[in-house]
Each structure stands twice: as structure tokens, then as C-alpha cells.
Design an enzyme around this catalytic site. Structure first.
Site, PDB file in Angstrom:
ATOM      1  CE1 TYR A   1      26.354  59.776  62.934  1.00 50.62           C
ATOM      2  CE2 TYR A   1      28.120  60.658  64.302  1.00 50.62           C
ATOM      3  CZ  TYR A   1      27.204  60.813  63.276  1.00 50.62           C
ATOM      4  OH  TYR A   1      27.144  61.992  62.587  1.00 50.62           O
TER       5      TYR A   1
ATOM      6  NE  ARG B   1      32.296  57.258  57.926  1.00 47.35           N
ATOM      7  CZ  ARG B   1      31.388  58.041  57.344  1.00 47.35           C
ATOM      8  NH1 ARG B   1      31.790  59.086  56.629  1.00 47.35           N
ATOM      9  NH2 ARG B   1      30.103  57.780  57.445  1.00 47.35           N
TER      10      ARG B   1
ATOM     11  CE  LYS C   1      28.801  59.201  60.466  1.00 48.61           C
ATOM     12  NZ  LYS C   1      28.624  60.595  59.989  1.00 48.61           N
TER      13      LYS C   1
ATOM     14  CD  GLU D   1      32.952  68.194  57.769  1.00 50.40           C
ATOM     15  OE1 GLU D   1      32.933  67.232  56.971  1.00 50.40           O
ATOM     16  OE2 GLU D   1      33.417  68.101  58.918  1.00 50.40           O
TER      17      GLU D   1
END
Length: 287
Positions: A33, A52, A151, A183
Site C-alpha cells: 500500500y 516506492r 510497504k 522506527e
């Protein structure tokens, strides 16, 4: 008026959009996504998100079902149809819906991918009150798989992290592995010492944030020093400032980690300046 969404080539009222129970995004989290921010009806960092997306699909052996121009057209059409001034466009591509559940990937020649896009309206996101006060985070162990650079929709543990933070009266969680911060649950993490910005280097351990790339570029252009390396929670607690970046929060100051105030306990000048620069430059480049 019902929100209009995009599903496999059609624009539909959201209540009419249906996906098969055998879709691998639903059964296997076999999907990727992207979320592109919308500011003043325009898309920010669109090219970065498409690049990306293409990388994520390649890493999972999936094709790009739409061209860059087709994706742009769908994004713009959804923003227009839903009258989105500020907010975002969510895009999800799955490996599709074979006739039954199986761990083996379906044949892409006979199982078309599922493509879904929808908008989320968030009026005034550029002027979020949290940017003035900063957010509080807790630290948690990073228990995710080791391809965080892709992702995917495997977001259960980040969601659990958000809930852990909420239960602790905080806003988010920074994940820690081998004593170092990887992160945030849905963002990249940074600390600031003097004029130096420190953030973890790119690898399979973190998502290669589109906002991260833009912010670091703007920081260097503004003569700020950037050091890409891992840091610990203790180092973060002793820093002058801390902040996060993401497509939905832009640059957001962090003022407390595990109960310890960062710097003065208020948003610092570096994070404030980077947020200002990012929003200004993103608006100029938005399409």
C-alpha cells in the site's frame, strides 16, 4: 453523499465496493500500500510514492497493474469526486483472489490483482495542534518481520504498538531492536543534537520513508548536518530534540520518551523549521 472509491477500474459508492473473501490481501496480508497526502486539493510527493510502490511490488514478485499516468488520473479523480481539500489517498494492491485459499502464489495469468483506492478527508492537517505541543512516545520491542523496507499491509504489530502507547497515555511507540530504535509504528524516528539531525540509515530494518527522503534533502539544503545511524532510547532521551516524519504527519515534534522530557519538553526549533520548510516546498511541488 457517499464516498466514491476505486476498485479494479470502477468508481463506486463505498458501500457497493466488494472484495472476494479469497483475496490474498485479506487472507495472507499479501498486498502492498501507499498513502499520498493531499494539501489544497493537490498530491504531495506523488512520484516518490509511485517509485516506492513499484519497488515494493517488485520485491514481492508482483506486477504494477497501472501505469504512472493511470495512477495519477485515479488519484486526481478521487480527490475531485470526493471534494477532498486536505487529507490523503490510500492505495492498496493485492496479489488477487484465486478460487480458494492456498499458501502457493496463484498464477498471475489467471488471477488478476486487486487494486483499491479511497480518500480520507482531514481538513487542516497542515495546521495540526499537535505540531505546536509535540507528541509523547513509549518504547517497545520490535517484533516485526525483517523486510520492513517493503510497504506491506502487515500492520498488526504496529497497530498493537499504537494501542500500547494509548494505554500508557501517549501518542505513539518507537520500536527497539538490539538496543537501537528502528522506527515509529507508522513513521521514521529522529533526534537532534545542536544542528545535527540523526536518523537510522536505510536498510531492510526500516521503511524507506518518502517524507524522510524529502526532509533530509531539505535539511541538507538548509545547511543542517545529517548523520544516518542507529541510536538508543537513552541517547534520544538526552537529545536536544526529537521528531518523526510520515506522509500524514509531515514533521511532528516528539517531546517525551518513556516519561523523560526531551530538551525543554516543548517542540524545538529544528523540528519546527523542518516542518515549515517541508510544507512550503511540498505545496510548491504538489501536482
Amino acid at each position: 453523499m457517499s464516498r466514491i472509491v476505486y476498485l479494479n477500474g470502477d468508481y463506486l459508492p463505498e458501500e457497493e465496493a466488494k472484495v472476494s473473501i479469497f483475496d490474498r490481501g485479506f487472507l495472507m496480508a499479501d498486498a502492498v500500500y501507499e498513502v499520498t497526502a493531499v494539501l489544497d486539493r493537490k498530491l504531495t510527493d506523488f512520484e516518490g510514492h509511485v517509485a516506492r510502490l513499484d519497488r515494493s511490488l517488485n520485491e514481492l514478485g508482483m506486477a504494477m497493474p497501472l501505469t504512472r499516468d493511470e495512477l495519477l488520473e485515479v488519484h486526481r479523480e478521487l480527490v475531485k469526486r470526493n471534494d477532498v481539500v486536505d487529507g490523503g489517498v490510500y492505495l492498496q494492491i493485492t496479489r488477487g483472489a484465486p478460487s480458494d485459499r492456498d499458501f502457493v502464489f496463484p498464477d498471475p495469468e489467471t488471477t488478476p490483482q486487486t487494486v483499491v483506492l479511497f480518500t480520507q478527508s482531514k481538513p487542516g492537517i497542515a495546521n495540526s495542534p499537535a505540531a505546536k505541543t509535540g507528541i509523547k512516545v513509549i518504547s517497545i520491542e520490535d517484533l516485526r518481520w525483517h523486510r520492513r523496507d517493503i510497504k506491506t499491509v502487515q500492520l498488526l504489530y504496529p497497530s498493537m504498538g499504537k494501542m500500547m502507547a494509548k494505554a500508557a497515555g501517549c501518542d505513539d511507540a518507537w520500536m527497539v531492536e538490539d538496543g537501537k530504535v528502528t522506527e515509529g509504528t507508522s513513521n521514521n524516528a529522529y533526534i537532534v543534537n545542536g544542528n545535527k539531525i540523526i536518523t537510522r540509515e536505510l536498510s531492510h530494518d526500516i521503511l524507506h520513508g518518502i517524507t524522510r527522503a524529502a526532509v533530509l534533502r531539505y535539511a541538507r539544503e538548509a545547511q543542517m548536518e545529517v548523520e544516518e545511524r542507529a541510536f538508543s532510547i537513552a541517547e534520544a532521551q538526552a537529545a536536544d530534540e526529537a521528531f518523526i516524519t510520515s506522509a500524514s504527519t509531515f514533521v511532528m515534534p516528539v517531546v517525551e520518551i518513556d516519561g523523560a522530557k526531551i530538551g525543554t519538553g516543548t517542540p524545538g526549533p529544528v523540528a519546527a523549521r523542518l516542518r515549515e520548510i517541508y510544507l512550503d516546498e511540498s505545496m510548491k511541488a504538489a501536482i
